[in-house]
Design an enzyme around this catalytic site. Structure first.
Site, PDB file in Angstrom:
ATOM      1  N   SER A   1       0.826  -1.203   0.000  1.00 52.24           N
ATOM      2  CA  SER A   1       0.000   0.000   0.000  1.00 52.24           C
ATOM      3  C   SER A   1       0.861   1.254   0.000  1.00 52.24           C
ATOM      4  O   SER A   1       1.616   1.495  -0.934  1.00 52.24           O
ATOM      5  CB  SER A   1      -0.961  -0.030   1.194  1.00 52.24           C
ATOM      6  OG  SER A   1      -1.927   0.992   1.108  1.00 52.24           O
TER       7      SER A   1
ATOM      8  N   ASP B   1     -10.334  -4.798  -4.993  1.00 51.99           N
ATOM      9  CA  ASP B   1      -9.799  -3.666  -4.233  1.00 51.99           C
ATOM     10  C   ASP B   1     -10.394  -2.374  -4.780  1.00 51.99           C
ATOM     11  O   ASP B   1     -10.190  -2.022  -5.946  1.00 51.99           O
ATOM     12  CB  ASP B   1      -8.279  -3.644  -4.347  1.00 51.99           C
ATOM     13  CG  ASP B   1      -7.628  -2.653  -3.394  1.00 51.99           C
ATOM     14  OD1 ASP B   1      -8.345  -1.792  -2.838  1.00 51.99           O
ATOM     15  OD2 ASP B   1      -6.406  -2.736  -3.203  1.00 51.99           O
TER      16      ASP B   1
ATOM     17  N   HIS C   1      -7.830  -5.078  -0.542  1.00 52.98           N
ATOM     18  CA  HIS C   1      -6.573  -4.395  -0.247  1.00 52.98           C
ATOM     19  C   HIS C   1      -5.726  -5.151   0.780  1.00 52.98           C
ATOM     20  O   HIS C   1      -4.550  -5.448   0.540  1.00 52.98           O
ATOM     21  CB  HIS C   1      -6.883  -2.984   0.255  1.00 52.98           C
ATOM     22  CG  HIS C   1      -5.735  -2.035   0.163  1.00 52.98           C
ATOM     23  ND1 HIS C   1      -5.261  -1.547  -1.029  1.00 52.98           N
ATOM     24  CD2 HIS C   1      -4.944  -1.475   1.133  1.00 52.98           C
ATOM     25  CE1 HIS C   1      -4.252  -0.732  -0.824  1.00 52.98           C
ATOM     26  NE2 HIS C   1      -4.038  -0.677   0.490  1.00 52.98           N
TER      27      HIS C   1
END
Length: 496
Positions: free
Chosen positions: A234, A406, A433
């Protein structure tokens, strides 16, 4: 002075005074003692109630200004609800039969970052010296409002342990301000200046400092300037991509970049209410959340609620904000995993992400930087300059892993942005995610491909540069482009 005029000290004096008060003092001494006890108890209860409200309220800066105007109020409101007694990273690693070292790395702007290095105590696994010569160093960077705990908390089958067993020299970084890196050479965490950072500083200072340190620390006479492989989740991936786009010299030390749910090209939030909040002016967001650490009440909630209750609330929030079902994460593990989900970061960093989402005129895919000449507290939107990180300039081979479920990652734009350097793209139809950290079947679906990429590109770099060769998608459930084994960076290895 005790009854009878005898001067005593210490415990004997206290005992004699209590005996005199009980047997010879009369009813007014009893009343006085009772009044003192009631006052102390009431003060303690009031203090706890107000301090609990203090930490559950997001307007922390406003309360700080109100409750610290006098020394008396400052003393009353100095009480702090501490977060749950989370196991330390070293303990989490030790539980799985591994050993970890703690390294402190100073950035150019004075932050002291904590970086952990994992060893396997199993004699059947190659030693550290053999590992760093044969396989190379791998640096794992966590996401937004996280710390290195998220990499290892799932247990023995976590990615760092898999890499360690495969013979890699595994390092786990921590960005400035989080649980393990909340120190500075001259600034205190209680000051606003300490929290005056965003993604820009993380890319400009944190990643280069950590990579340089690892390369220098793991150097040997045979490899005086070894390369480092990067794995980012991320925001951790976004930091690495931004750093590589800003710092071409960094590419000489990085052998491959692997992005798990890389937040390089992002979409908006699913909740209309949340979307309205992130679209507000920065001045309003700073008024709402303050100028220091964001969501300072999270540890208080973890203290008040049970682990199961806290996990249910997190699940509801993830569904509300991002429409994530979290079905791929084991329900039995969620209380343990979510316990380590939050770690402090600056409000300015979160506001920066809000700007990334809202200030791209529909192209919500690029990272932006602030105009350093402007005051972050101004409420004039014109004071914010959207300068894109040109990730297309990156020459390091990149592998992208993201889920089609996601709602944050814009996969198509992500591939277009880093097309020049991408050597593999792997998609999971059902993954969201967080699944690239904690999905129950990640060990079968993702880890082998990561090991394959590392085995191909983590070796010492050659001098000839060949553009990557992309192949078509291969499977229905997972979509993968195979790595190009002829891709070699034109940069030479070196520590900057």
């Amino acid at each position: 002075r005790v009854h009878g005029g005898v001067l005593e000290s210490g415990m004997r004096s206290l005992v004699k005074y209590v005996v005199w008060l009980v047997f010879d003092g009369g009813w007014f001494q009893w009343a006085w003692l009772l009044l003192v006890l009631i006052g102390v108890g009431a003060l303690a209860v009031i203090r706890i109630i107000i301090s609990t409200f203090y930490f559950l309220c997001p307007f922390t800066d406003a309360l700080d200004g109100t409750f610290t105007k006098t020394s008396l109020l400052q003393k009353w409101f100095s009480f702090r609800l501490q977060g749950p007694n989370k196991p330390h990273f070293l303990d989490l690693v030790r539980e799985q039969g591994y050993h970890a070292e703690e390294h402190i790395i100073e950035t150019q702007d004075g932050f002291l970052l904590c970086c952990f290095r994992i060893h396997n105590d199993n004699p059947d696994v190659p030693s550290t010296s053999t590992r760093q010569e044969s396989r190379g160093a791998v640096l794992c960077m966590h996401g937004l409002m996280m710390c290195s705990d998220v990499w290892v908390v799932r247990g023995r089958d976590a990615l760092p342990f898999v890499l360690c067993d495969a013979g890699y020299d595994v390092w786990l970084g921590n960005t400035r301000g989080n649980r393990y890196s909340c120190k500075h050479r001259s600034l205190r965490p209680t000051s606003e200046a300490f929290w005056d950072y965003s993604l820009d500083e993380m890319a400009r200072y944190d990643i280069p400092a950590i990579v340089s340190y690892i390369s220098s620390y793991t150097s040997t006479p045979q490899h005086p300037s070894p390369s480092v492989s990067l794995i980012g989740f991320s925001q951790g991936a976004a930091q690495c991509f931004a750093a590589l786009s800003l710092n071409p010299i960094l590419s000489r030390t990085v052998s491959v970049m692997i992005g798990l749910s890389p937040a390089v090209c992002v979409k908006g939030l699913s909740s209309p209410v949340a979307s309205a909040i992130i679209s507000a002016s920065p001045a309003f967001l700073f008024l709402l959340f303050g100028h220091k650490a964001i969501l300072a009440s999270a540890p208080a909630w973890q203290t008040i609620l049970s682990e199961q209750g806290f996990a249910r609330i997190i699940d509801k929030l993830l569904l509300l904000l991002f429409a994530w079902q979290t079905k791929e994460i084991s329900s039995d593990l969620k209380p343990r995993l979510y316990r380590h989900l939050y770690s402090p970061t600056a409000v300015k960093c979160v506001v920066h992400w809000f700007q990334i989402i809202t200030r791209t005129r529909g192209r919500m895919c690029h990272l932006h930087v602030y105009d350093d000449t402007q005051n972050m507290r101004s409420d004039h939107k014109s004071n914010y300059v959207s300068t894109e990180y040109d990730v297309s300039r990156i020459s390091v081979p990149c592998a992208l892993f993201y889920g089609l479920a996601d709602t944050i990652i814009d996969g198509d734009e992500l591939q277009r942005s880093v097309q020049r350097s991408t050597v593999m793209v792997h998609k999971e139809d059902a993954y969201e995610h967080l699944d690239f950290l904690w999905a129950r079947d990640i060990g079968e679906r993702v880890y082998p491909k990561i090991l394959n990429i590392l085995a191909t590109y983590s070796q010492p770099k050659l001098t000839q540069h060949t553009p990557p060769l992309h192949t078509q998608n291969t499977t229905a459930h997972t979509t993968t482009t195979q790595p190009n084994t002829s891709y070699n960076s034109h940069h030479s290895s070196g520590v900057y």
